[in-house]
Enzyme design. Sequence first.
Site, PDB file in Angstrom:
ATOM      1  N   LEU A  46       6.995 -27.375 -37.226  1.00 51.00           N
ATOM      2  CA  LEU A  46       8.207 -26.558 -37.362  1.00 51.00           C
ATOM      3  C   LEU A  46       8.997 -26.532 -36.047  1.00 51.00           C
ATOM      4  O   LEU A  46      10.185 -26.858 -36.013  1.00 51.00           O
ATOM      5  CB  LEU A  46       7.826 -25.131 -37.786  1.00 51.00           C
ATOM      6  CG  LEU A  46       8.978 -24.142 -37.980  1.00 51.00           C
ATOM      7  CD1 LEU A  46       9.884 -24.572 -39.130  1.00 51.00           C
ATOM      8  CD2 LEU A  46       8.443 -22.727 -38.248  1.00 51.00           C
ATOM      9  N   THR A  47       8.323 -26.163 -34.952  1.00 49.05           N
ATOM     10  CA  THR A  47       9.002 -25.992 -33.655  1.00 49.05           C
ATOM     11  C   THR A  47       9.563 -27.324 -33.145  1.00 49.05           C
ATOM     12  O   THR A  47       8.936 -28.375 -33.302  1.00 49.05           O
ATOM     13  CB  THR A  47       7.999 -25.431 -32.623  1.00 49.05           C
ATOM     14  OG1 THR A  47       7.474 -24.208 -33.132  1.00 49.05           O
ATOM     15  CG2 THR A  47       8.650 -25.188 -31.277  1.00 49.05           C
TER      16      THR A  47
ATOM     17  N   SER B  31      11.822 -19.806 -31.598  1.00 48.90           N
ATOM     18  CA  SER B  31      11.994 -18.574 -32.383  1.00 48.90           C
ATOM     19  C   SER B  31      13.082 -18.753 -33.441  1.00 48.90           C
ATOM     20  O   SER B  31      12.974 -18.232 -34.552  1.00 48.90           O
ATOM     21  CB  SER B  31      12.376 -17.420 -31.449  1.00 48.90           C
ATOM     22  OG  SER B  31      11.382 -17.243 -30.461  1.00 48.90           O
TER      23      SER B  31
ATOM     24  N   THR C  34       0.040 -28.046 -32.788  1.00 46.09           N
ATOM     25  CA  THR C  34      -1.427 -27.919 -32.762  1.00 46.09           C
ATOM     26  C   THR C  34      -2.038 -28.971 -33.697  1.00 46.09           C
ATOM     27  O   THR C  34      -1.535 -29.181 -34.800  1.00 46.09           O
ATOM     28  CB  THR C  34      -1.832 -26.509 -33.244  1.00 46.09           C
ATOM     29  OG1 THR C  34      -1.228 -25.545 -32.383  1.00 46.09           O
ATOM     30  CG2 THR C  34      -3.341 -26.339 -33.239  1.00 46.09           C
TER      31      THR C  34
ATOM     32  N   GLU D 269       3.255 -18.771 -33.571  1.00 46.19           N
ATOM     33  CA  GLU D 269       3.419 -18.182 -34.913  1.00 46.19           C
ATOM     34  C   GLU D 269       4.313 -16.941 -34.845  1.00 46.19           C
ATOM     35  O   GLU D 269       4.088 -15.954 -35.551  1.00 46.19           O
ATOM     36  CB  GLU D 269       2.070 -17.921 -35.567  1.00 46.19           C
ATOM     37  CG  GLU D 269       1.288 -19.227 -35.707  1.00 46.19           C
ATOM     38  CD  GLU D 269       0.332 -19.288 -36.865  1.00 46.19           C
ATOM     39  OE1 GLU D 269       0.479 -18.488 -37.807  1.00 46.19           O
ATOM     40  OE2 GLU D 269      -0.550 -20.154 -36.828  1.00 46.19           O
TER      41      GLU D 269
ATOM     42  N   THR E 295       6.659 -14.995 -31.563  1.00 48.14           N
ATOM     43  CA  THR E 295       6.320 -14.230 -30.357  1.00 48.14           C
ATOM     44  C   THR E 295       6.195 -12.738 -30.705  1.00 48.14           C
ATOM     45  O   THR E 295       6.602 -12.305 -31.788  1.00 48.14           O
ATOM     46  CB  THR E 295       7.417 -14.391 -29.285  1.00 48.14           C
ATOM     47  OG1 THR E 295       8.630 -13.832 -29.807  1.00 48.14           O
ATOM     48  CG2 THR E 295       7.657 -15.845 -28.913  1.00 48.14           C
ATOM     49  N   SER E 296       5.689 -11.957 -29.755  1.00 46.48           N
ATOM     50  CA  SER E 296       5.593 -10.504 -29.977  1.00 46.48           C
ATOM     51  C   SER E 296       6.977  -9.908 -30.258  1.00 46.48           C
ATOM     52  O   SER E 296       7.115  -9.008 -31.097  1.00 46.48           O
ATOM     53  CB  SER E 296       4.972  -9.825 -28.755  1.00 46.48           C
ATOM     54  OG  SER E 296       3.604 -10.155 -28.654  1.00 46.48           O
TER      55      SER E 296
HETATM   56  C1  LIG Z   1      -0.278 -24.020 -27.535  1.00 42.48           C
HETATM   57  C2  LIG Z   1       0.832 -23.927 -28.542  1.00 42.48           C
HETATM   58  C3  LIG Z   1       0.601 -24.335 -29.846  1.00 42.48           C
HETATM   59  C4  LIG Z   1       1.634 -24.283 -30.786  1.00 42.48           C
HETATM   60  N1  LIG Z   1       1.425 -24.768 -32.062  1.00 42.48           N
HETATM   61  C5  LIG Z   1       2.490 -24.910 -32.896  1.00 42.48           C
HETATM   62  C6  LIG Z   1       2.339 -25.593 -34.161  1.00 42.48           C
HETATM   63  O1  LIG Z   1       1.239 -26.006 -34.549  1.00 42.48           O
HETATM   64  N2  LIG Z   1       3.432 -25.765 -34.928  1.00 42.48           N
HETATM   65  C7  LIG Z   1       4.666 -25.318 -34.553  1.00 42.48           C
HETATM   66  O2  LIG Z   1       5.618 -25.536 -35.306  1.00 42.48           O
HETATM   67  N3  LIG Z   1       4.845 -24.656 -33.372  1.00 42.48           N
HETATM   68  C8  LIG Z   1       3.784 -24.457 -32.534  1.00 42.48           C
HETATM   69  N4  LIG Z   1       3.943 -23.811 -31.325  1.00 42.48           N
HETATM   70  C9  LIG Z   1       5.272 -23.351 -30.949  1.00 42.48           C
HETATM   71  C10 LIG Z   1       5.411 -21.838 -30.944  1.00 42.48           C
HETATM   72  O3  LIG Z   1       5.401 -21.345 -32.250  1.00 42.48           O
HETATM   73  C11 LIG Z   1       6.697 -21.517 -30.169  1.00 42.48           C
HETATM   74  O4  LIG Z   1       6.413 -21.772 -28.799  1.00 42.48           O
HETATM   75  C12 LIG Z   1       7.145 -20.096 -30.369  1.00 42.48           C
HETATM   76  O5  LIG Z   1       7.633 -19.918 -31.677  1.00 42.48           O
HETATM   77  C13 LIG Z   1       8.251 -19.666 -29.389  1.00 42.48           C
HETATM   78  O6  LIG Z   1       9.258 -20.625 -29.335  1.00 42.48           O
HETATM   79  P1  LIG Z   1       9.754 -21.172 -27.903  1.00 42.48           P
HETATM   80  O7  LIG Z   1       8.559 -21.575 -27.159  1.00 42.48           O
HETATM   81  O8  LIG Z   1      10.805 -22.178 -28.150  1.00 42.48           O
HETATM   82  O9  LIG Z   1      10.367 -19.896 -27.191  1.00 42.48           O
HETATM   83  P2  LIG Z   1      11.832 -19.302 -27.391  1.00 42.48           P
HETATM   84  O10 LIG Z   1      12.137 -19.139 -28.834  1.00 42.48           O
HETATM   85  O11 LIG Z   1      12.785 -20.091 -26.566  1.00 42.48           O
HETATM   86  O12 LIG Z   1      11.662 -17.841 -26.779  1.00 42.48           O
HETATM   87  C14 LIG Z   1      11.676 -17.586 -25.374  1.00 42.48           C
HETATM   88  C15 LIG Z   1      11.629 -16.070 -25.170  1.00 42.48           C
HETATM   89  O13 LIG Z   1      12.775 -15.464 -25.777  1.00 42.48           O
HETATM   90  C16 LIG Z   1      12.378 -14.466 -26.706  1.00 42.48           C
HETATM   91  N5  LIG Z   1      13.325 -14.440 -27.828  1.00 42.48           N
HETATM   92  C17 LIG Z   1      13.822 -15.480 -28.536  1.00 42.48           C
HETATM   93  N6  LIG Z   1      14.647 -15.044 -29.503  1.00 42.48           N
HETATM   94  C18 LIG Z   1      14.666 -13.689 -29.413  1.00 42.48           C
HETATM   95  C19 LIG Z   1      15.319 -12.648 -30.124  1.00 42.48           C
HETATM   96  N7  LIG Z   1      16.110 -12.904 -31.175  1.00 42.48           N
HETATM   97  N8  LIG Z   1      15.120 -11.370 -29.737  1.00 42.48           N
HETATM   98  C20 LIG Z   1      14.285 -11.091 -28.682  1.00 42.48           C
HETATM   99  N9  LIG Z   1      13.644 -12.023 -27.975  1.00 42.48           N
HETATM  100  C21 LIG Z   1      13.828 -13.308 -28.328  1.00 42.48           C
HETATM  101  C22 LIG Z   1      10.975 -14.876 -27.159  1.00 42.48           C
HETATM  102  O14 LIG Z   1      10.244 -13.786 -27.677  1.00 42.48           O
HETATM  103  C23 LIG Z   1      10.410 -15.422 -25.851  1.00 42.48           C
HETATM  104  O15 LIG Z   1       9.949 -14.351 -25.067  1.00 42.48           O
HETATM  105  C24 LIG Z   1       2.909 -23.793 -30.399  1.00 42.48           C
HETATM  106  C25 LIG Z   1       3.120 -23.343 -29.089  1.00 42.48           C
HETATM  107  C26 LIG Z   1       2.103 -23.410 -28.163  1.00 42.48           C
HETATM  108  C27 LIG Z   1       2.379 -22.937 -26.757  1.00 42.48           C
END
Ligand SMILES: Cc1cc2nc3c(=O)[nH]c(=O)nc-3n(C[C@H](O)[C@H](O)[C@H](O)COP(=O)(O)OP(=O)(O)OC[C@H]3O[C@@H](n4cnc5c(N)ncnc54)[C@H](O)[C@@H]3O)c2cc1C
Length: 383
Positions: A125-126, A132, A158, A363, A365-366
């Site tokens: 997905l990501t 997010s 993953t 899955e 963020t908080s």
């Molecule tokens: C080890 C690991 C394994 C993973 N496995 C998978 C997988 O199997 N499949 C998959 O699809 N993804 C996977 N992910 C991705 C993971 O789901 C994303 O990293 C996560 O959804 C956050 O996206 P981002 O890293 O782009 O952060 P961003 O979305 O860029 O967020 C950065 C910060 O901004 C905050 N933020 C963003 N939007 C808002 C909002 N509207 N309001 C308030 N705060 C906000 C977030 O909470 C965070 O603190 C994995 C990530 C890691 C690190």
Amino acid sequence: MDLEIGEEQAAVRQLARDFVAREITPHVVAWDRAESVDRGIVKKLGALGFLGLTIDEEYGGSGGDHLAYCLVTEELGRGDSSVRGIVSVSLGLVAKTVAAYGTEEQKRRWLPRLTAGESVGCFGLTEPGTGSDAGNLATRAVRDGGDYVINGAKMFITNGTWADVVLLFARTGDAPGHKGVSAFLVPTDTPGLTRRTIHGKLGLRGQATAELVFEDVRVPAGALLGREGKGFSIAMSALAKGRMSVAAGCVGIAQAALEAAVGYAGEREQFGRPIAHHQLVQELISDIAVDVDAARLLTWRVAGLVDRGEDFATAASKAKLFASEAAVRAANNALQVFGGYGYIDEYPVGKLLRDARVMTLYEGTSQIQKLIIGRALTGVSAF
Ligand SMILES: Cc1cc2nc3c(=O)[nH]c(=O)nc-3n(C[C@H](O)[C@H](O)[C@H](O)COP(=O)(O)OP(=O)(O)OC[C@H]3O[C@@H](n4cnc5c(N)ncnc54)[C@H](O)[C@@H]3O)c2cc1C
């Protein structure tokens, strides 16, 4: 609400506990240092039925309810979050989604292999530019005769390097945002799909996390999972159950932190007596214990809701939010109990903290969990 577990559930938990003691615990430090768990663990997980929990026996599954699934997930998380993640993704996000939305042909093709551990699934997905805000993903699947041709990239996936099939979310047609997203089952040996393992992770070092790149990847129309344009709701429903599994894994981390802290506090002597005699050490331990109980109860509640066919999505967000933050707190408190020894990897608590840290990120963020809970309570979407 019944807070007791039944005989069958206790038996499957014991099976998982024995498995962790035999097949995981002796290797945890070496796998973490080598940045890879032994791939043979997948077939072993399959042989015991852990990759088929809640899936119909007709498709190779081992049945059982979601509480049993959570109990096994907790035990695996207590042993090694890198192993727990294999199950949470290959079974929790991929096989369960194929079971829920797949055609008969898709179920017969993928479920027996995934549940046996002969194949591994990953969830794509990501993207590099959308985390997010997943509904705005850019990967495209363009219809070409009887096929789709896929171009784009997926980030942080993953099981990505190990997977035989990716449950891929890509944009079809011109509908904006999440309305234009569709789901596909793409075998990872399809020409044009390349993978790069991501190294240098803070935790979950044993897990095969990868970036996937799709360059003119051609799949038949039969690879579409569900209907065109329904991919985002499929992803969200998969993630709602996935959050229960992450929460259960976090309970396992916190439980491991508790056991390690209690054990160490009873042995380590300072000021002429075991540190367990010092009240501030007892405070650290009791804080961990309360986090364990609260996280476990929130998680079991979700399992009960799912098994009774009731709405569970908000409860899953609450469980995931609390349990992931609790796992970080618990591991950090345990590290404090260990003093300087907690800071080196011969002792388990540093790894628990490193592994716990990602749970508040993936899955959803908080912050995203709080928006989901807030939307459910107020009826107003802040997305
Ligand atoms: C080890 C690991 C394994 C993973 N496995 C998978 C997988 O199997 N499949 C998959 O699809 N993804 C996977 N992910 C991705 C993971 O789901 C994303 O990293 C996560 O959804 C956050 O996206 P981002 O890293 O782009 O952060 P961003 O979305 O860029 O967020 C950065 C910060 O901004 C905050 N933020 C963003 N939007 C808002 C909002 N509207 N309001 C308030 N705060 C906000 C977030 O909470 C965070 O603190 C994995 C990530 C890691 C690190």
